[in-house]
Design a protein around this motif. Structure first.
Motif, PDB file in Angstrom:
ATOM      1  N   MET B 120       0.832  -1.215   0.000  1.00 39.01           N
ATOM      2  CA  MET B 120       0.000   0.000   0.000  1.00 39.01           C
ATOM      3  C   MET B 120       0.857   1.251   0.000  1.00 39.01           C
ATOM      4  SD  MET B 120      -3.510  -0.599   1.882  1.00 39.01           S
ATOM      5  CE  MET B 120      -3.984   0.934   1.105  1.00 39.01           C
ATOM      6  N   ALA B 179     -13.234  -4.809  -0.794  1.00 41.96           N
ATOM      7  CA  ALA B 179     -14.256  -3.972  -0.162  1.00 41.96           C
ATOM      8  C   ALA B 179     -13.592  -2.850   0.642  1.00 41.96           C
ATOM      9  CB  ALA B 179     -15.144  -4.819   0.741  1.00 41.96           C
ATOM     10  N   LEU B 180     -12.545  -3.186   1.399  1.00 44.69           N
ATOM     11  CA  LEU B 180     -11.880  -2.186   2.234  1.00 44.69           C
ATOM     12  C   LEU B 180     -11.123  -1.163   1.392  1.00 44.69           C
ATOM     13  CD1 LEU B 180     -10.652  -4.459   5.148  1.00 44.69           C
ATOM     14  CD2 LEU B 180     -12.094  -2.424   5.375  1.00 44.69           C
ATOM     15  N   ILE B 181     -10.493  -1.652   0.348  1.00 41.98           N
ATOM     16  CA  ILE B 181      -9.678  -0.766  -0.491  1.00 41.98           C
ATOM     17  C   ILE B 181     -10.571   0.207  -1.280  1.00 41.98           C
ATOM     18  CG2 ILE B 181      -9.127  -1.475  -2.871  1.00 41.98           C
ATOM     19  CD1 ILE B 181      -6.822  -1.478   0.190  1.00 41.98           C
ATOM     20  N   TYR B 183     -12.961   1.655  -0.029  1.00 39.86           N
ATOM     21  CA  TYR B 183     -13.176   2.726   0.944  1.00 39.86           C
ATOM     22  C   TYR B 183     -11.903   3.528   1.209  1.00 39.86           C
ATOM     23  CZ  TYR B 183     -14.051   4.840   5.563  1.00 39.86           C
ATOM     24  OH  TYR B 183     -14.159   5.708   6.623  1.00 39.86           O
ATOM     25  N   THR B 184     -10.816   2.843   1.524  1.00 41.33           N
ATOM     26  CA  THR B 184      -9.633   3.571   1.996  1.00 41.33           C
ATOM     27  C   THR B 184      -8.815   4.193   0.867  1.00 41.33           C
ATOM     28  OG1 THR B 184      -8.261   1.582   1.941  1.00 41.33           O
ATOM     29  CG2 THR B 184      -9.351   2.103   4.019  1.00 41.33           C
ATOM     30  N   SER B 185      -8.941   3.676  -0.333  1.00 37.91           N
ATOM     31  CA  SER B 185      -8.090   4.182  -1.402  1.00 37.91           C
ATOM     32  C   SER B 185      -8.886   4.665  -2.616  1.00 37.91           C
ATOM     33  CB  SER B 185      -7.099   3.095  -1.821  1.00 37.91           C
ATOM     34  OG  SER B 185      -6.407   3.473  -2.981  1.00 37.91           O
ATOM     35  N   MET B 188     -11.032   7.722  -2.152  1.00 38.85           N
ATOM     36  CA  MET B 188     -10.177   8.914  -1.945  1.00 38.85           C
ATOM     37  C   MET B 188      -9.771   9.498  -3.298  1.00 38.85           C
ATOM     38  SD  MET B 188     -10.109   9.112   1.279  1.00 38.85           S
ATOM     39  CE  MET B 188     -11.523   8.060   1.616  1.00 38.85           C
ATOM     40  N   HIS B 189      -9.520   8.621  -4.264  1.00 40.18           N
ATOM     41  CA  HIS B 189      -9.134   9.100  -5.591  1.00 40.18           C
ATOM     42  C   HIS B 189     -10.332   9.713  -6.331  1.00 40.18           C
ATOM     43  CE1 HIS B 189      -5.601   6.734  -4.561  1.00 40.18           C
ATOM     44  NE2 HIS B 189      -4.968   7.258  -5.590  1.00 40.18           N
ATOM     45  N   ILE B 190     -11.516   9.126  -6.156  1.00 34.17           N
ATOM     46  CA  ILE B 190     -12.723   9.700  -6.778  1.00 34.17           C
ATOM     47  C   ILE B 190     -13.024  11.077  -6.173  1.00 34.17           C
ATOM     48  CG2 ILE B 190     -15.222   9.409  -7.096  1.00 34.17           C
ATOM     49  CD1 ILE B 190     -13.891   7.390  -8.752  1.00 34.17           C
ATOM     50  N   ILE B 191     -12.837  11.195  -4.856  1.00 35.76           N
ATOM     51  CA  ILE B 191     -13.024  12.500  -4.214  1.00 35.76           C
ATOM     52  C   ILE B 191     -12.035  13.508  -4.795  1.00 35.76           C
ATOM     53  CG2 ILE B 191     -12.678  13.783  -2.050  1.00 35.76           C
ATOM     54  CD1 ILE B 191     -13.723  11.266  -0.558  1.00 35.76           C
ATOM     55  N   VAL B 218      -3.664  13.126  -4.902  1.00 37.98           N
ATOM     56  CA  VAL B 218      -3.715  11.932  -5.741  1.00 37.98           C
ATOM     57  C   VAL B 218      -4.561  12.104  -6.998  1.00 37.98           C
ATOM     58  CG1 VAL B 218      -3.206  10.363  -3.852  1.00 37.98           C
ATOM     59  CG2 VAL B 218      -5.589  10.965  -4.346  1.00 37.98           C
ATOM     60  N   LEU B 237     -16.891  -0.387  -5.083  1.00 37.02           N
ATOM     61  CA  LEU B 237     -16.670   1.060  -5.111  1.00 37.02           C
ATOM     62  C   LEU B 237     -17.995   1.820  -5.128  1.00 37.02           C
ATOM     63  CD1 LEU B 237     -14.874   3.529  -5.311  1.00 37.02           C
ATOM     64  CD2 LEU B 237     -14.493   3.029  -7.724  1.00 37.02           C
TER      65      LEU B 237
END
Lengths: 288, 288
Positions: B120, B179-181, B183-185, B188-191, B218, B237
């Motif tokens: 990561m 599922a976790l990724i 959320y955590t990654s 964040m890139h879409i935001i 990012v 996602l």
């Protein structure tokens, strides 16, 4: 005789201002706070040259007064002490919204020069024990002058900003400031708290990279302060939020319909915009 | 005789893997890439002990193969070279989604031990010229073993991760990872890209703090890579995106109705969640 700058409110920002202003020209830095533990900490750590509890005791001698209180605290202070500032004094504040504060400052007599400021720095912590002199290094200092602000006071603020380590000083209007800040700062905080409301939050430890840490860091915010900042700037913030929601929904819908060509086009558009707007700053290039 | 690890793909991640694996036990690090400029750069900067263009020439001697290609590249490579891996070899990948890759790895003969991995780490740049040995310092290494993965290979991966500076190694399933990724990654890139789509982007220079830099960094993403990563994990996602949209709308509506008490309650709730989930990591505490 030395000049005097009084900093009202020795929290995270006020404490850092005091530390960062040490040795500024011939100014003595006087810290004011109503909290005894804060005053004790400030004395023990020499945060200011001198501290005291009663603003009224020092305002009359202050050539410069920096108001480092919460937004409502600034409004209340201006109103309560309007007649106790030294004629000719420069008074400035650190509030993250400017229209409301500039309006409140109209209560001051004409002999007091109020300039609205926004030192764009901070951390997710509160209180003098988290203050540090280097907080402002490489940050922006925003300044909203009034039509009758003197060039000497603007120049003095610019020298203070340089002494504290700010990268640059921008002048703007309260309205432009509040619209831009809704985008660059306030919505970032709304995003951070919204991400932390997700039920997966506590399951994701070990799966987060620096994009997650970078986005959510400011979620641990000062609730009272940000309730005021958001509320005082609600119209501008709502506009930005609605645009963000539309942009997110557009990505969502593109993803949902499975059109990879369109998704790729959208990502290319956004990534090119970001590259065009390179933002050097005091950030670590960390893992994603 | 020395052992051999072959790294296929010497881009940002593969190049950094090669640099970070230097001196790992008795392994020789061999880099493979189809790009001549990349190979030249790798030779000139000694990114690996040895580099070559043709994977087929080295796969048969490789005790460990790390696939550092884009997702589709990994899938295609597994299929194209399925019969050329050394029996008993450990093969692992670095793809940010795991279900699709683990499924693709079923093409391999039973004698090859495939373990899906996700280091990561990364930056918003691409290419070997941005690779650096310290990229993985203090990051998480995620590992998805198959039922027949040997404990020796898992232990070998753990030693490699430690050598490269990862903070820890987490084992999980491909489904839980994805599922976790999301959320955590991925979100964040879409935001980040959605924020950069705002028309105010180019007006806000001078008004941004580290919350803006942290959230948008990012957005300057590798378009081809992220189109694949998002598309391969679209269902997970979309679920996270819909929850985020709902949480943002909830803040929006609270703000719109002007209920400061409710806004304060919501902020207190979110901020407390964030504080409960403290995330130490390689990030700078910078200005907001």
């Amino acid at each position: 005789m030395k000049h005097t700058i009084v900093i009202v409110g020795l929290g995270l920002i006020g404490g850092s201002l005091a530390l960062a202003l040490k040795g500024f020209e011939d100014f003595e830095v006087v810290g004011v706070d109503v909290s005894q533990p804060t005053l004790r900490y400030a004395r023990e750590h020499a945060v200011a040259d001198r501290v005291c509890e009663d603003a009224a005791a020092v305002l009359g001698q202050a050539d410069v007064v920096a108001l480092a209180l919460h937004p409502q605290g600034i409004v209340d202070f201006l109103s309560a002490y309007r007649d106790q500032f030294k004629p000719g004094a420069l008074v400035w504040d650190v509030c993250g919204v400017k229209s409301a504060v500039m309006q409140a400052a109209q209560v001051l007599p004409a002999s007091v020069d109020f300039i609205g400021c926004h030192p764009m720095a901070g951390t997710e912590f509160s209180g003098i024990e988290h203050a540090f002199a280097e907080m402002f290094r490489d940050s922006h200092f925003i300044l909203c002058r009034r039509p009758d602000s003197t060039p000497e006071h603007v120049a003095l603020l610019e020298r203070m900003a340089a002494h504290m380590g700010f990268r640059d000083v921008y002048q703007t209007t309260p309205e432009a400031h509040d619209a831009l800040i809704a985008y660059t700062s306030q919505v970032m905080h709304i995003i951070a708290v919204s991400v932390c409301d997700d039920p997966m939050l506590f399951d994701c430890k070990g799966f987060e990279g620096s994009s997650f840490r970078g986005c959510t860091r400011v979620a641990a915010l000062d609730v009272g302060l940000w309730t005021q900042l958001f509320s005082l700037n609600a119209p501008a913030l709502l506009e930005v939020l609605d645009r963000l929601l539309a942009n997110l929904r557009s990505y969502r819908d593109t993803l949902a319909c499975g059109d990879q060509g369109r998704l790729s086009e959208k990502l290319a558009f956004s990534a090119a915009r970001k590259r065009q707007m390179s933002l050097p700053g005091p950030d670590l290039l960390g893992p994603l």
